[in-house]
Design an enzyme around this catalytic site. Structure first.
Site, PDB file in Angstrom:
ATOM      1  N   ARG A   1      -1.891 -38.802  12.959  1.00  0.00           N
ATOM      2  CA  ARG A   1      -2.024 -38.125  14.252  1.00  0.00           C
ATOM      3  C   ARG A   1      -1.003 -38.728  15.206  1.00  0.00           C
ATOM      4  O   ARG A   1      -0.744 -39.944  15.169  1.00  0.00           O
ATOM      5  CB  ARG A   1      -3.438 -38.312  14.834  1.00  0.00           C
ATOM      6  CG  ARG A   1      -4.504 -37.443  14.192  1.00  0.00           C
ATOM      7  CD  ARG A   1      -4.311 -35.944  14.476  1.00  0.00           C
ATOM      8  NE  ARG A   1      -5.325 -35.095  13.901  1.00  0.00           N
ATOM      9  CZ  ARG A   1      -5.209 -34.399  12.774  1.00  0.00           C
ATOM     10  NH1 ARG A   1      -4.114 -34.464  12.044  1.00  0.00           N
ATOM     11  NH2 ARG A   1      -6.192 -33.615  12.350  1.00  0.00           N
TER      12      ARG A   1
ATOM     13  N   HIS B   1       3.664 -30.383  11.724  1.00  0.00           N
ATOM     14  CA  HIS B   1       2.262 -30.537  11.293  1.00  0.00           C
ATOM     15  C   HIS B   1       1.982 -29.689  10.047  1.00  0.00           C
ATOM     16  O   HIS B   1       1.039 -28.898  10.010  1.00  0.00           O
ATOM     17  CB  HIS B   1       1.296 -30.184  12.438  1.00  0.00           C
ATOM     18  CG  HIS B   1      -0.069 -30.799  12.243  1.00  0.00           C
ATOM     19  ND1 HIS B   1      -0.858 -31.221  13.274  1.00  0.00           N
ATOM     20  CD2 HIS B   1      -0.787 -31.054  11.104  1.00  0.00           C
ATOM     21  CE1 HIS B   1      -2.001 -31.706  12.807  1.00  0.00           C
ATOM     22  NE2 HIS B   1      -1.972 -31.614  11.484  1.00  0.00           N
TER      23      HIS B   1
HETATM   24  P1  NAP Z   1     -10.776 -40.929   5.986  1.00  0.00           P
HETATM   25  O1  NAP Z   1     -11.146 -40.686   4.560  1.00  0.00           O
HETATM   26  O2  NAP Z   1     -11.844 -40.940   7.010  1.00  0.00           O
HETATM   27  O3  NAP Z   1      -9.961 -42.295   6.025  1.00  0.00           O
HETATM   28  C1  NAP Z   1      -9.639 -42.918   7.221  1.00  0.00           C
HETATM   29  C2  NAP Z   1      -9.142 -44.321   6.933  1.00  0.00           C
HETATM   30  O4  NAP Z   1      -8.773 -44.922   8.179  1.00  0.00           O
HETATM   31  C3  NAP Z   1     -10.216 -45.206   6.313  1.00  0.00           C
HETATM   32  O5  NAP Z   1      -9.626 -46.088   5.383  1.00  0.00           O
HETATM   33  C4  NAP Z   1     -10.722 -45.985   7.527  1.00  0.00           C
HETATM   34  O6  NAP Z   1     -11.265 -47.265   7.231  1.00  0.00           O
HETATM   35  C5  NAP Z   1      -9.443 -46.172   8.296  1.00  0.00           C
HETATM   36  N1  NAP Z   1      -9.727 -46.504   9.694  1.00  0.00           N
HETATM   37  C6  NAP Z   1     -10.368 -45.777  10.634  1.00  0.00           C
HETATM   38  N2  NAP Z   1     -10.455 -46.451  11.784  1.00  0.00           N
HETATM   39  C7  NAP Z   1      -9.870 -47.646  11.576  1.00  0.00           C
HETATM   40  C8  NAP Z   1      -9.647 -48.780  12.369  1.00  0.00           C
HETATM   41  N3  NAP Z   1     -10.076 -48.848  13.639  1.00  0.00           N
HETATM   42  N4  NAP Z   1      -9.017 -49.840  11.811  1.00  0.00           N
HETATM   43  C9  NAP Z   1      -8.609 -49.804  10.531  1.00  0.00           C
HETATM   44  N5  NAP Z   1      -8.783 -48.753   9.716  1.00  0.00           N
HETATM   45  C10 NAP Z   1      -9.402 -47.680  10.233  1.00  0.00           C
HETATM   46  O7  NAP Z   1      -9.713 -39.828   6.475  1.00  0.00           O
HETATM   47  P2  NAP Z   1      -8.678 -38.975   5.582  1.00  0.00           P
HETATM   48  O8  NAP Z   1      -9.352 -37.782   5.015  1.00  0.00           O
HETATM   49  O9  NAP Z   1      -7.960 -39.885   4.660  1.00  0.00           O
HETATM   50  O10 NAP Z   1      -7.695 -38.431   6.721  1.00  0.00           O
HETATM   51  C11 NAP Z   1      -6.955 -39.342   7.530  1.00  0.00           C
HETATM   52  C12 NAP Z   1      -6.281 -38.588   8.661  1.00  0.00           C
HETATM   53  O11 NAP Z   1      -5.201 -37.786   8.181  1.00  0.00           O
HETATM   54  C13 NAP Z   1      -7.160 -37.546   9.368  1.00  0.00           C
HETATM   55  O12 NAP Z   1      -8.028 -38.172  10.303  1.00  0.00           O
HETATM   56  C14 NAP Z   1      -6.148 -36.677  10.042  1.00  0.00           C
HETATM   57  O13 NAP Z   1      -5.864 -37.237  11.302  1.00  0.00           O
HETATM   58  C15 NAP Z   1      -4.907 -36.805   9.154  1.00  0.00           C
HETATM   59  N6  NAP Z   1      -4.536 -35.538   8.473  1.00  0.00           N
HETATM   60  C16 NAP Z   1      -3.326 -34.999   8.734  1.00  0.00           C
HETATM   61  C17 NAP Z   1      -2.930 -33.825   8.100  1.00  0.00           C
HETATM   62  C18 NAP Z   1      -1.563 -33.248   8.339  1.00  0.00           C
HETATM   63  O14 NAP Z   1      -1.278 -32.157   7.855  1.00  0.00           O
HETATM   64  N7  NAP Z   1      -0.683 -33.927   9.018  1.00  0.00           N
HETATM   65  C19 NAP Z   1      -3.798 -33.189   7.204  1.00  0.00           C
HETATM   66  C20 NAP Z   1      -5.054 -33.772   6.978  1.00  0.00           C
HETATM   67  C21 NAP Z   1      -5.410 -34.945   7.615  1.00  0.00           C
HETATM   68  P3  NAP Z   1     -12.639 -47.425   6.399  1.00  0.00           P
HETATM   69  O15 NAP Z   1     -12.267 -46.971   5.004  1.00  0.00           O
HETATM   70  O16 NAP Z   1     -12.927 -48.858   6.489  1.00  0.00           O
HETATM   71  O17 NAP Z   1     -13.631 -46.507   7.049  1.00  0.00           O
END
Ligand code: NAP
Length: 310
Positions: free
Chosen positions: A225, A273
């Site tokens: 993001r 994006h």
């Molecule tokens: P997820 O499964 O919820 O994984 C998030 C990761 O971030 C987890 O490892 C989490 O730690 C870590 N995290 C969250 N807060 C943190 C903090 N304060 N300090 C350290 N680590 C932290 O999410 P995901 O499905 O992988 O998606 C990640 C992001 O990708 C989405 O939120 C979205 O913003 C982005 N995205 C972008 C696109 C695009 O097209 N550009 C598409 C889809 C998603 P824990 O494992 O310890 O909880």
């Protein structure tokens, strides 16, 4: 019969109606999927933030809101939402992200631009790209997407560090967490990939101080993001050569305004994006299975923790 409301941008209905109905049938769910239901009759809402529903209060019997997006930062603070919220974890979304991240990582690792743009008759054979084993990669955020990217990069030979909130043990990834873990994860990293959710704790996680920890002349790839990066700090690091190039898919304001300095910066690649997206066929399966889980009295999968923000 379950009343399921589809609330996303109008164009999405044509893409989702058939896959969702087919997935409900396969999951053994009798569902009346529509764009309009009386709010008080709705059992589940399939939701994207660009759809018509913004006030969840009239949906008094709704058992859950099933998000079509992985990121939930635009809905997680909605005070009218008291129902459980599930985000989307979908194999096609994940695979798309793995491909995008791998492609952009290899571009920078191999220095492809020098030859793509160097078609001028000059035989530039003075340097070879290093092997991946010599190029440490760090992924901030090793959840569904970051961990899958980490596995793919490991398979190509990159040493991969990953940083998360909680301690983790993921094969092939050197897992770090917490503030000290962040320093260790970034120190001397040559390619940093951001796959954190946007929360108050993660905003500006890449800033003057953390960018300075990375190896001189390293690369930033952000499909997470926009607000994860302090834009001014990144521009300064690009101008000083601390960061050689940034590939950015997400921004504080989208579409990225024409006058934004990232456009046209020689060391920035802007992508609009498009790193990955939800694919209706696989997303429909996940949603139907999750509703089936709930109807069978089992806990929801991919439930958002509203307090934590993701
Ligand atoms: P997820 O499964 O919820 O994984 C998030 C990761 O971030 C987890 O490892 C989490 O730690 C870590 N995290 C969250 N807060 C943190 C903090 N304060 N300090 C350290 N680590 C932290 O999410 P995901 O499905 O992988 O998606 C990640 C992001 O990708 C989405 O939120 C979205 O913003 C982005 N995205 C972008 C696109 C695009 O097209 N550009 C598409 C889809 C998603 P824990 O494992 O310890 O909880």
């Amino acid at each position: 019969m379950l009343n399921v409301l589809f609330s996303a941008k109008p164009a999405a209905w044509a893409e989702y109606e058939h896959p969702l109905n087919a997935a409900f049938e396969r999951a053994g769910i009798a569902a009346n999927l529509k764009l309009n239901h009386a709010p008080e009759d709705v059992d589940y809402i399939i939701f994207a933030p660009n759809g018509p529903v913004t006030d969840f209060r009239p949906y008094t019997k709704t058992k859950a809101v099933m998000g079509l997006w992985a990121g939930v930062e635009t809905i997680v603070d909605n005070e009218t939402l008291t129902q459980p919220l599930c985000r989307l974890v979908d194999v096609s979304l994940t695979n798309g992200m793995v491909e995008w991240v791998t492609g952009h990582t290899l571009r920078h690792h191999l220095g492809m631009d020098a030859h793509i743009h160097g078609q001028d008759g000059i035989w530039r054979d003075e340097s070879f790209p290093p092997v991946a084993a010599k190029r440490p990669v760090t992924i901030l955020g090793i959840g569904a997407l970051g961990a899958a990217c980490g596995q793919a990069l490991h398979t190509l030979g990159f040493p991969v560090k990953g940083w998360s909130r909680n301690a983790k043990d993921i094969p092939n990834i050197d897992c770090l967490h917490g503030n000290d873990g962040l320093r260790e994860a970034l120190t001397d990293a040559q390619i940093v990939i951001l796959l954190l959710p946007q929360t108050p704790e993660t905003v500006n996680i890449l800033n003057d101080e953390t960018l300075a920890l990375m190896a001189k002349g390293s690369f930033v790839i952000n499909p997470g993001r926009g607000p994860l990066i302090d834009d001014k700090a990144l521009l300064a690091a690009l101008d000083s050569g601390q960061i050689a190039h940034a590939t950015l898919d997400v921004f504080r304001t989208e579409p990225l305004p024409k006058e934004d300095p990232f456009w046209g910066h020689p060391s920035v690649t802007v992508t609009p994006h498009i790193a990955s997206t939800t694919r209706p066929e696989t997303a429909a399966e996940v949603i139907a299975e999750n509703i089936a889980c709930s109807e069978a009295g089992k806990p929801f999968r991919f439930l958002v923790d509203r307090g934590r923000g993701y």
